[in-house]
Design an enzyme around this catalytic site. Sequence first.
Site, mmCIF file in Angstrom:
data_model
loop_
_atom_site.group_PDB
_atom_site.id
_atom_site.type_symbol
_atom_site.label_atom_id
_atom_site.label_comp_id
_atom_site.label_asym_id
_atom_site.label_seq_id
_atom_site.Cartn_x
_atom_site.Cartn_y
_atom_site.Cartn_z
ATOM 1 N N CYS A 134 36.113 33.077 40.423
ATOM 2 C CA CYS A 134 35.372 32.272 42.133
ATOM 3 C C CYS A 134 34.773 31.531 42.227
ATOM 4 C CB CYS A 134 34.539 33.589 41.805
ATOM 5 S SG CYS A 134 33.882 33.135 43.903
ATOM 6 N N HIS B 297 36.667 39.610 40.584
ATOM 7 C CA HIS B 297 36.015 39.611 40.150
ATOM 8 C C HIS B 297 35.953 40.500 39.067
ATOM 9 C CE1 HIS B 297 33.204 36.767 41.262
ATOM 10 N NE2 HIS B 297 33.419 36.718 42.714
ATOM 11 N N GLU C 92 35.090 41.083 36.196
ATOM 12 C CA GLU C 92 33.845 42.006 35.398
ATOM 13 C C GLU C 92 33.129 42.815 36.569
ATOM 14 O OE1 GLU C 92 33.921 39.126 36.820
ATOM 15 O OE2 GLU C 92 31.993 38.484 38.334
#
Lengths: 95, 233
Positions: free
Chosen positions: B86, B198, B200
Amino acid sequence: MGRVVVEVMPKPEILDPQGKAVAGALPRLGFGRFTGVRQGKRFELEIDGEVTAEVLEEAARAAEVLLSNPVIEDVVRVAPVEADAATTTLAGGTV
Amino acid sequence: MGRVGVVTFPGSLDDGDAARAVRLAGGEPVRLWHGDADLRGVDAVVLPGGFSYGDYLRCGAIARFAPVMEPLVDAARGGLPVLGICNGFQVLCEAHLLPGALVRNDHRTFRCTDQRLRVEASTAWTREYAAGEEVVIPLKNGEGGYLADEATLDRLEGEGLVALRYVVPEGGRNPNGSARDIAGITNVAGNVVGLMPHPEHAVEAGFGPDPRSGTAGTDGLRIFSSVLRQLVA
């Protein structure tokens, strides 16, 4: 004190969502004649002393390296501004 | 155990989650500070999501000149695995480690969604996915539209450098106006990868994408285990 103005605009072929949002709001406020808006950025770089050709050249380099991203933006103006002019409104008053 | 650096800039938001993802994938996260021109000997680096420097000037434009970026750019050119998520993707583009730029979403709204993606290139960060595998990973951005000139886009496609692509339903549009539905790209060497979604946030069941997405919610984990496996190999 000298001052250099740098103006950066989104490239013509790049969609400008911010300009589009502003263009959408204008007619709602009665400003019906404007058919398009593109929104750019204006930077005022201050220096001690006068704006020389060397200063303008350095400002142009700063404009390419940091103030704009050449992938999506064009530097459309690098020019000296009078200290007074920068804070004078079109009507002649000062802000 | 692979040591993976996670950089914190002023305004980084997902550095904590990125470090947690590294740990869950079996690695040792190492926190790196934007103001230190020191990579602390890590084996790989993650530039996390967020709003570094408040997105002032342009997203990633000021972070790109942070002291930590000096050794990072050199190391990336030398083959160090670097992942930009991002805002980190925006930083990599501003640093010219990846081509193109990220601009405001064409629909002008912030988009937060469980996003279906197709993994298209095998890189240091994607090698544990099968070619063409579809995954679901959260996407959350306001300025995620990937743009580059036509010649660059053709080169990315021709050289197989589109790492991930948004899966767009027939007649639909991708979530942010990205050219050619590009969600992530890699450099030619495959060590530098930038992506808008994302991974994560999809590393532990129950804390990732909704089960109704048809996945276990952990599709992002292999981004991190991919690089760790490479470090062991």
